[in-house]
Design an enzyme around this catalytic site. Structure first.
Site, mmCIF file in Angstrom:
data_model
loop_
_atom_site.group_PDB
_atom_site.id
_atom_site.type_symbol
_atom_site.label_atom_id
_atom_site.label_comp_id
_atom_site.label_asym_id
_atom_site.label_seq_id
_atom_site.Cartn_x
_atom_site.Cartn_y
_atom_site.Cartn_z
ATOM 1 C CG ASP A 128 31.505 -23.739 27.143
ATOM 2 O OD1 ASP A 128 33.029 -23.498 26.550
ATOM 3 O OD2 ASP A 128 31.155 -25.389 27.572
ATOM 4 C CG HIS A 188 34.248 -19.321 25.772
ATOM 5 N ND1 HIS A 188 34.317 -19.975 24.434
ATOM 6 C CD2 HIS A 188 33.479 -20.169 26.966
ATOM 7 C CE1 HIS A 188 33.267 -20.839 24.889
ATOM 8 N NE2 HIS A 188 33.158 -20.722 26.233
#
Length: 356
Positions: free
Chosen positions: A124, A324
């Site tokens: 991320d 994610h």
């Protein structure tokens, strides 16, 4: 290319000196001094140094599955709390969270651990932090692994302008995060519920069908949570109630301002990194993403450009059905990919190849 002089911004008072639970069995918590303050880290194993950098809204704990796996494979795995998170330093000034400061922190951690080189792996926001660490200091970071967010070199458009256009009738979440105090007012009254909605909404097994990325668009005048799954939706399979308690407890203690400051520096980073406009990362690299992650679909062009932007790319993996949170959603698969890649890297002077 000449290396930059990376000067961290002044810091506020540093974190407590006695980190407590949660921990990973056989892992050790430490606070190390870096030029910008102190960084809390958790380390396990001996061998070549692998620095693990988390994203938003997470902590060192996001690497709880990788620490023992990398240690067992013959590596010294070190997961940090990025500045502004957990038990690391939390400067008050917004510009203390510019990319150059994060790169300086990573360099400082490597030095504080008695090493001169390391492999850096980020997820991320940790992915661009890792990428820029490798780009600006190739003498220190000899290989780079990127999870979820692809590498994209500095582009021509000012980021805040690009994000403003991306929202259309809604407001793109990065724009929503820009104003200090605004997102905090949404999140901090019930941190645990907000985190549960955010984690659930972009996990491969719990996001609404066809809903990849929907929660990143905030209704005008609304809140980000307006697009979260309904309250009471089951947590994703990778996230237990106890795991959620860990994350929530950290942010209930620290608040969200330090974490959100990374978004509030996107234009400053763009200005700071002008000398590296379009620059490739040439060290050996790795990418792992999920097919249900908006980052890999929105940034498909960045992945397609890897032959130019990551000429040292060893392998690129898109995990089918994964969202994610790749290293938590697919821990065993990610561990296998990481270990295979790390073992194949060339040895550096102070990091000999581990025994297989």
């Amino acid at each position: 290319m000449q290396q930059p002089a990376v000067t961290p911004a002044p810091t506020a008072p540093t974190a407590p000196t006695a980190p407590t639970e949660p921990t990973v069995p056989e892992a050790r918590h430490r606070l190390v001094d870096v030029p910008g303050g102190r960084i809390h880290l958790v380390e396990q194993g001996t061998g070549p140094l692998v620095l693990l950098v988390h994203g938003f809204p997470e902590s060192w704990y996001s690497w709880r599955h990788q620490l023992p796996a990398l240690a067992a494979a013959g590596f010294r795995a070190v997961a940090v709390d990025v500045r502004g998170y957990g038990r690391s330093a939390k400067p008050r000034a917004v510009d203390a969270y510019r990319m150059l400061a994060h790169v300086a922190d990573n360099v400082g951690v490597v030095s504080a651990l008695g090493a001169t080189t390391a492999t850096v792996v980020g997820h991320d926001w940790g992915s661009p932090i890792a990428a820029n660490s490798a780009l600006l200091r190739p003498d220190v970071f000899t290989a780079v692994g990127l999870l979820s967010v692809p590498y994209a070199p500095r582009a021509g458009a000012r980021p805040s302008d690009a994000f403003a256009r991306a929202g259309g009738d809604d407001e793109f979440y990065v724009s929503y995060f820009q104003e200090p105090g605004r997102a905090e007012a949404e999140i901090e009254p019930d941190v645990r519920a907000w985190l549960a909605g955010f984690y659930t909404g972009i996990s491969g097994d719990t996001m609404p069908e066809g809903g990849e990325g929907a929660l990143f668009f905030v209704p005008r005048g609304g809140k980000m949570a307006d697009r979260f799954p309904a309250r009471g939706t089951a947590l994703p399979s990778w996230l237990s109630e106890a795991d959620l308690d860990v994350y929530a407890g950290e942010f209930e203690r620290t608040g969200l301002t330090g974490a959100l400051a990374r978004y509030r520096n996107v234009d400053r980073d763009w200005e700071d990194l002008a000398a590296w406009h379009g620059a490739p990362i040439t060290q050996p690299s790795l990418f792992i993403g999920g097919t249900r992650d908006a980052s890999t679909t929105w940034m498909g062009d960045a992945i397609a450009a890897y032959p130019t932007t990551l000429p040292g790319l060893v392998s690129s993996h898109l995990l089918e059905g994964c969202g994610h949170w790749v290293q938590q959603e697919r821990a065993e698969e990610v561990n296998r990919i990481l270990v295979d890649w790390l073992r194949a890297l060339p040895a550096t002077p102070d990091t000999p190849t581990p025994a297989i």
